[in-house]
Design an enzyme around this catalytic site. Structure first.
Site, PDB file in Angstrom:
ATOM      1  N   CYS A   1      24.622  75.143  47.659  1.00 58.12           N
ATOM      2  CA  CYS A   1      23.582  75.030  46.634  1.00 58.12           C
ATOM      3  C   CYS A   1      22.899  73.661  46.695  1.00 58.12           C
ATOM      4  O   CYS A   1      23.214  72.829  47.545  1.00 58.12           O
ATOM      5  CB  CYS A   1      24.235  75.205  45.274  1.00 58.12           C
ATOM      6  SG  CYS A   1      25.385  73.861  44.942  1.00 58.12           S
TER       7      CYS A   1
ATOM      8  N   ASP B   1      30.685  79.102  49.900  1.00 60.63           N
ATOM      9  CA  ASP B   1      29.642  78.480  50.715  1.00 60.63           C
ATOM     10  C   ASP B   1      30.240  77.711  51.899  1.00 60.63           C
ATOM     11  O   ASP B   1      31.436  77.456  51.930  1.00 60.63           O
ATOM     12  CB  ASP B   1      28.787  77.539  49.847  1.00 60.63           C
ATOM     13  CG  ASP B   1      27.850  78.335  48.944  1.00 60.63           C
ATOM     14  OD1 ASP B   1      27.342  79.358  49.411  1.00 60.63           O
ATOM     15  OD2 ASP B   1      27.653  77.941  47.791  1.00 60.63           O
TER      16      ASP B   1
ATOM     17  N   CYS C   1      33.346  78.903  45.869  1.00 58.30           N
ATOM     18  CA  CYS C   1      32.088  79.658  45.824  1.00 58.30           C
ATOM     19  C   CYS C   1      31.765  80.384  47.124  1.00 58.30           C
ATOM     20  O   CYS C   1      30.793  81.130  47.184  1.00 58.30           O
ATOM     21  CB  CYS C   1      30.929  78.737  45.458  1.00 58.30           C
ATOM     22  SG  CYS C   1      30.620  77.504  46.719  1.00 58.30           S
TER      23      CYS C   1
ATOM     24  N   CYS D   1      31.035  71.314  44.890  1.00 60.70           N
ATOM     25  CA  CYS D   1      29.988  71.309  45.921  1.00 60.70           C
ATOM     26  C   CYS D   1      29.965  69.971  46.653  1.00 60.70           C
ATOM     27  O   CYS D   1      29.769  69.929  47.873  1.00 60.70           O
ATOM     28  CB  CYS D   1      28.627  71.572  45.312  1.00 60.70           C
ATOM     29  SG  CYS D   1      28.630  72.864  44.061  1.00 60.70           S
TER      30      CYS D   1
HETATM   31 FE1  FES Z   1      28.592  76.694  46.464  1.00 61.07          FE
HETATM   32 FE2  FES Z   1      27.517  74.566  45.265  1.00 61.07          FE
HETATM   33  S1  FES Z   1      27.898  76.513  44.411  1.00 61.07           S
HETATM   34  S2  FES Z   1      28.287  74.724  47.269  1.00 61.07           S
END
Ligand code: FES
Length: 213
Positions: A63, A38, A36, A107
């Site tokens: 998230c 992140d 994702c 995540c």
């Molecule tokens: Fe990126 Fe959860 S969607 S850490």
């Protein structure tokens, strides 16, 4: 629309524990998720004698699941030795949270990876545990798998952004990147590569060389 999270997850997301940065940490890691894009940064203070985790902080650009997992693993790890904390898996964290939606597994994996990477960073700085090993080209390539290629959202090894790796006498590490030095991501990639390799106990210098274009 109902939230797919249970109350405990929402509570940890809204009131996360151990959030923030740390001045002068004994170990640090920044991990990105290929799934994702992140990021999580995690900081540790470790007792040099007992290896007990004295303090732990994290920062997340992820998230709600990621923040809740980051929060719970910092609580689980605090007071444990680094050897014990290494054993914490994402399943343990998810269980402690009372379950997470399947879609959100990556995540919690990201949060747990950042803890493991920070512990590894401690071992690398001190030449202990698995990181007693010497730095070889193979080790460097393995470490580069934790450097993200921001253009592709996957690591720089998998995306073939690295042309060459050399480890010379006196442990100078040279990494050749298949990118021009004035590329918009060049300095960020250089910083991440140095951050992954420089802490190693036997590395004297890290040189990042860009292709001439
Ligand atoms: Fe990126 Fe959860 S969607 S850490």
């Amino acid at each position: 629309m109902g939230m797919p999270y249970n109350e405990k997850v929402i509570e940890y997301f809204q009131n996360p524990k151990n959030v923030g940065e740390m001045e002068d940490p004994d170990a640090y890691a920044k991990e990105g998720s290929p799934a994702c894009g992140d990021m999580v940064a995690l900081y540790l203070k470790v007792d040099e004698e007992t290896h007990e985790i004295k303090d732990i902080k994290f920062k997340s650009y992820g998230c709600a699941s990621n923040i809740a997992t980051g929060s719970i693993i910092t609580e689980m790890a605090k007071g444990k030795t680094i050897e014990e904390a290494k054993e914490i898996g994402w399943e343990d964290a998810a269980e402690e949270l009372g379950g997470l939606p399947d879609l959100k597994t990556h995540c919690s994996v990201l949060a747990v990876d950042s803890l493991r990477e920070a512990i590894r960073n401690y071992e690398e700085r001190h030449g202990i545990g698995e990181e007693e090993r010497e730095t070889t080209e193979e080790v460097v390539e393995e470490r580069l798998k934790h450097v993200m290629n921001p253009m592709k959202g996957q690591d720089v090894m998998k995306t073939e952004l690295i042309n060459d790796v050399k480890v010379e006498e006196g442990k100078t590490v040279t990494v050749e990147v298949d990118l021009e030095s004035d590329h918009q991501f060049a300095s960020a990639i250089e910083e991440d590569i140095i951050e992954k390799l420089e802490p190693r106990w036997d590395v004297e210098e890290v040189k990042v060389v860009f292709s001439e274009g």
